[in-house]
Design an enzyme around this catalytic site. Structure first.
Site, PDB file in Angstrom:
ATOM      1  N   GLN A 122       4.150  21.018 120.013  1.00  0.00           N
ATOM      2  CA  GLN A 122       4.877  20.224 120.989  1.00  0.00           C
ATOM      3  C   GLN A 122       5.234  18.829 120.493  1.00  0.00           C
ATOM      4  O   GLN A 122       6.115  18.186 121.064  1.00  0.00           O
ATOM      5  CB  GLN A 122       4.078  20.145 122.296  1.00  0.00           C
ATOM      6  CG  GLN A 122       3.951  21.514 122.962  1.00  0.00           C
ATOM      7  CD  GLN A 122       3.171  21.441 124.263  1.00  0.00           C
ATOM      8  OE1 GLN A 122       1.951  21.540 124.271  1.00  0.00           O
ATOM      9  NE2 GLN A 122       3.855  21.263 125.374  1.00  0.00           N
ATOM     10  N   GLU A 175      -5.917  28.000 126.813  1.00  0.00           N
ATOM     11  CA  GLU A 175      -5.299  28.827 127.849  1.00  0.00           C
ATOM     12  C   GLU A 175      -4.918  30.235 127.396  1.00  0.00           C
ATOM     13  O   GLU A 175      -3.732  30.593 127.365  1.00  0.00           O
ATOM     14  CB  GLU A 175      -4.064  28.123 128.407  1.00  0.00           C
ATOM     15  CG  GLU A 175      -4.336  26.730 128.920  1.00  0.00           C
ATOM     16  CD  GLU A 175      -3.144  26.089 129.625  1.00  0.00           C
ATOM     17  OE1 GLU A 175      -2.050  26.671 129.594  1.00  0.00           O
ATOM     18  OE2 GLU A 175      -3.323  25.023 130.215  1.00  0.00           O
ATOM     19  N   ASN A 208      -8.066  23.402 132.248  1.00  0.00           N
ATOM     20  CA  ASN A 208      -6.724  22.826 132.366  1.00  0.00           C
ATOM     21  C   ASN A 208      -6.223  23.173 133.752  1.00  0.00           C
ATOM     22  O   ASN A 208      -6.085  24.351 134.084  1.00  0.00           O
ATOM     23  CB  ASN A 208      -5.765  23.426 131.326  1.00  0.00           C
ATOM     24  CG  ASN A 208      -6.145  23.059 129.895  1.00  0.00           C
ATOM     25  OD1 ASN A 208      -7.105  22.321 129.666  1.00  0.00           O
ATOM     26  ND2 ASN A 208      -5.391  23.566 128.952  1.00  0.00           N
ATOM     27  N   TRP A 258      -2.739  15.054 130.471  1.00  0.00           N
ATOM     28  CA  TRP A 258      -1.629  15.704 129.766  1.00  0.00           C
ATOM     29  C   TRP A 258      -0.358  15.011 130.223  1.00  0.00           C
ATOM     30  O   TRP A 258      -0.062  15.059 131.391  1.00  0.00           O
ATOM     31  CB  TRP A 258      -1.553  17.208 130.080  1.00  0.00           C
ATOM     32  CG  TRP A 258      -0.453  17.825 129.273  1.00  0.00           C
ATOM     33  CD1 TRP A 258       0.878  17.932 129.623  1.00  0.00           C
ATOM     34  CD2 TRP A 258      -0.559  18.357 127.944  1.00  0.00           C
ATOM     35  NE1 TRP A 258       1.588  18.494 128.594  1.00  0.00           N
ATOM     36  CE2 TRP A 258       0.732  18.766 127.558  1.00  0.00           C
ATOM     37  CE3 TRP A 258      -1.627  18.509 127.047  1.00  0.00           C
ATOM     38  CZ2 TRP A 258       1.004  19.322 126.306  1.00  0.00           C
ATOM     39  CZ3 TRP A 258      -1.369  19.075 125.817  1.00  0.00           C
ATOM     40  CH2 TRP A 258      -0.059  19.471 125.454  1.00  0.00           C
ATOM     41  N   GLU A 283       8.352  20.872 125.881  1.00  0.00           N
ATOM     42  CA  GLU A 283       7.652  21.551 126.970  1.00  0.00           C
ATOM     43  C   GLU A 283       7.978  23.060 126.949  1.00  0.00           C
ATOM     44  O   GLU A 283       8.504  23.618 127.894  1.00  0.00           O
ATOM     45  CB  GLU A 283       7.985  20.871 128.303  1.00  0.00           C
ATOM     46  CG  GLU A 283       7.368  21.488 129.554  1.00  0.00           C
ATOM     47  CD  GLU A 283       5.869  21.759 129.492  1.00  0.00           C
ATOM     48  OE1 GLU A 283       5.128  20.995 128.852  1.00  0.00           O
ATOM     49  OE2 GLU A 283       5.454  22.763 130.091  1.00  0.00           O
ATOM     50  N   TRP A 284       7.661  23.702 125.824  1.00  0.00           N
ATOM     51  CA  TRP A 284       7.789  25.149 125.672  1.00  0.00           C
ATOM     52  C   TRP A 284       9.149  25.649 126.158  1.00  0.00           C
ATOM     53  O   TRP A 284      10.174  25.096 125.750  1.00  0.00           O
ATOM     54  CB  TRP A 284       6.608  25.850 126.367  1.00  0.00           C
ATOM     55  CG  TRP A 284       5.287  25.290 125.892  1.00  0.00           C
ATOM     56  CD1 TRP A 284       4.407  24.556 126.632  1.00  0.00           C
ATOM     57  CD2 TRP A 284       4.717  25.379 124.564  1.00  0.00           C
ATOM     58  NE1 TRP A 284       3.322  24.186 125.853  1.00  0.00           N
ATOM     59  CE2 TRP A 284       3.491  24.679 124.581  1.00  0.00           C
ATOM     60  CE3 TRP A 284       5.116  25.969 123.364  1.00  0.00           C
ATOM     61  CZ2 TRP A 284       2.661  24.557 123.474  1.00  0.00           C
ATOM     62  CZ3 TRP A 284       4.285  25.849 122.242  1.00  0.00           C
ATOM     63  CH2 TRP A 284       3.084  25.160 122.307  1.00  0.00           C
TER      64      TRP A 284
END
Ligand code: GBH
Length: 497
Positions: free
Chosen positions: A26, A169, A299, A437, A444-445
């Protein structure tokens, strides 16, 4: 001067860890230089139609070249701990050869952090699997590839890194990567069992890395854990049906990974619903998994209601297996730019749930919590950061005249969520740290660069960084080890703790 301690001040324990988080793909950029090989995210993002505006992590925040400046900025905001991830394909080329340039990069980053008094928290895997590998297996090759990679990291950095996180995750990797196809490697047409098989191999890879760490690197006296994501599921009403649905939703998200790691096996309801499609652990695997985390990394971003699915399940995929209406929100809840409901009290609930359900001996660390706001549609793009110069003088950004990008919604989000963490601790949850975060606006993916999570604003064309007011807010919280409780107006839906 020290901040005045007012009556509404919520103090955190002295040992509480306050930090910020990022991940390699990222922010780093330099995706095909200095010996880095492609990961599944390089391949995926370069495939048309996978990310907003065709964005990739090729350059991202160019952190690979700017890491020293970034560490300086961290010092300015009183950051005491920095969670980042290592790009697997930057340090191993797949043939067993170690890329020394990649090792040097992380080594320099770690040294800069330590010199600035910032504790490195290192995630081994934050979704960027080397392109030649696949979580679907074969089981022995993917698990041993991961443990070799982990061993390389412990060997190279374990003298200085004392906090490790194996996987970030795994739910996202399994479901978004192997069911919905929203994330790399983008499988949508796989068998119904694909996410379960991928998740199974991730769990075994985690367990194997932890075994290596505990057997061969005990002298490093580090701690190792895992970061699991879950949104809280609140029973829709007081009926036992709704309570049951909420429990199932938690078991199919958090429990899928937490129960093997803390207790050695999958939740009963998953085994029952999935039957043969959920692989089973051998007694040896189960023993290796049980207790394979020194702390619980959580998360958490959001919450939903849980209500039993009205239709009887059709087919046999993951979503049908849950048997819960997944998207059931209160229309009155405010939402972030991601569309995720903002429900601060739910963070207190999930922390208390984890405490009661898993009793993690090394405590709970919130390894991510944050909010997307000031998205490009609403942001003032004329706000150029030409005030970067005065900030160079140490604490100069504290002066009122300094330029700071205003992100009041994120300040409000952090204040409410930190208050919820404080409430959870007061009610008995053993929460020992909080990582915001994210440090920087970043890739952002699937959303590309359209969503901003940073406490530092990044102007991507120029790579200029500007502190946001949320960075100033967190700097004060981190320094004082506490914060003022939200005012009535700042609360969401008027809910208090
Ligand atoms: C994290 O994942 C990632 O670790 C990080 O890399 C990423 O940048 C960051 O969050 C922000 O997205 O579908 O309505 O149930 C977040 C995991 C899982 C959190 C799904 C929100 C969506 C709510 N997300 N969840 S819902």
């Amino acid at each position: 001067a020290e901040p005045a301690i007012k009556s509404g001040f919520l103090a955190f324990p002295d040992s509480f860890v306050f930090g910020v988080a990022t991940s390699a793909y990222q922010i780093e950029g330099a995706s095909d230089s200095y010996g880095r090989k492609p990961s599944i995210w390089d391949d995926f993002a370069h495939r048309p139609g996978t990310t907003s505006n065709g964005a990739t992590g090729d350059v991202a925040c160019d952190h690979y070249h700017l890491f020293k400046e970034d560490v300086d900025l961290m010092s300015k905001v009183n950051i005491k701990a920095y969670r980042f991830s290592i790009s697997w394909s930057r340090i191993l080329d797949g043939s067993g050869r170690i890329n020394e340039e990649g090792i040097q990069f992380y080594s320099d980053l770690i040294d800069s952090l330590l010199a600035a008094g910032i504790e490195p928290w290192v995630t081994l895997y934050h979704w960027d699997l080397p392109a030649a590998l696949d979580w679907l297996g074969p089981k022995d090759s993917i698990t041993s590839a991961f443990s070799t990679y982990a061993r390389t990291c412990f060997n190279s950095f374990g003298d200085r890194v004392k906090r490790w996180i194996t996987l970030n995750e795994p739910w996202c990797s399994a479901v978004l990567g192997y069911n919905t196809g929203d994330h790399a490697p983008g499988h949508t047409d796989s068998a119904d069992s694909a996410p379960y098989i991928a998740g199974h191999h991730m769990l075994l890879a985690h367990a194997e890395a932890v075994r290596v760490f505990r057997e061969d690197f005990a002298h490093q006296k580090g701690q190792i854990g895992i970061s699991l994501n879950a949104d809280w599921r609140q029973p829709m009403d007081g009926t036992s049906e709704a309570r049951h649905a909420a429990r199932r939703a938690m078991d199919f998200s958090l429990g899928w990974f937490a129960q093997p790691v803390f207790e050695g096996d999958y939740p009963e309801c998953m085994k029952k619903a999935c039957g043969e499609r959920l692989p089973a652990f051998t007694p040896g695997e189960s023993a290796l998994l049980r207790g394979s985390a020194d702390f619980f990394g959580l998360n958490c971003y959001s919450a939903n209601f849980a209500k039993a699915a009205q239709q009887p399940p059709e087919g046999s995929g993951y979503w049908n297996d849950i048997g819960v209406e997944w998207w059931h929100t209160d229309p009155d809840w405010e939402r972030s730019d991601m569309g995720w409901p903002i429900v601060p009290w739910s963070l207190r609930e999930i922390l208390l749930y984890i405490q009661k359900r898993y009793r993690p001996t090394g405590g709970i660390f919130i390894t991510e919590n944050g909010c997307a706001c000031e998205s490009d549609e609403s942001a003032d793009l004329d706000c150029r950061p030409d005030a970067l110069t005065p900030m160079e003088a140490g604490d100069a950004w504290r002066q009122e005249t300094d330029f700071v990008f205003e992100d009041p919604e994120r300040v409000r989000f952090f204040r409410a969520h930190l208050s919820a963490v404080h409430a959870a601790i007061s009610h008995g949850a053993d929460v020992r740290g909080y990582f915001a975060w994210s440090f920087l606006d970043n890739f952002e993916w699937a959303e590309g660069y359209t969503k901003r999570f940073g406490i530092v604003r990044v102007d991507f064309p120029t790579q200029e960084r500007t502190l946001k007011s949320s960075a100033r807010f967190l700097a004060e919280v981190f320094k004082a080890s506490g914060l003022e409780a939200p005012s009535k107006e700042e609360q969401y839906g008027g809910r208090t703790f």
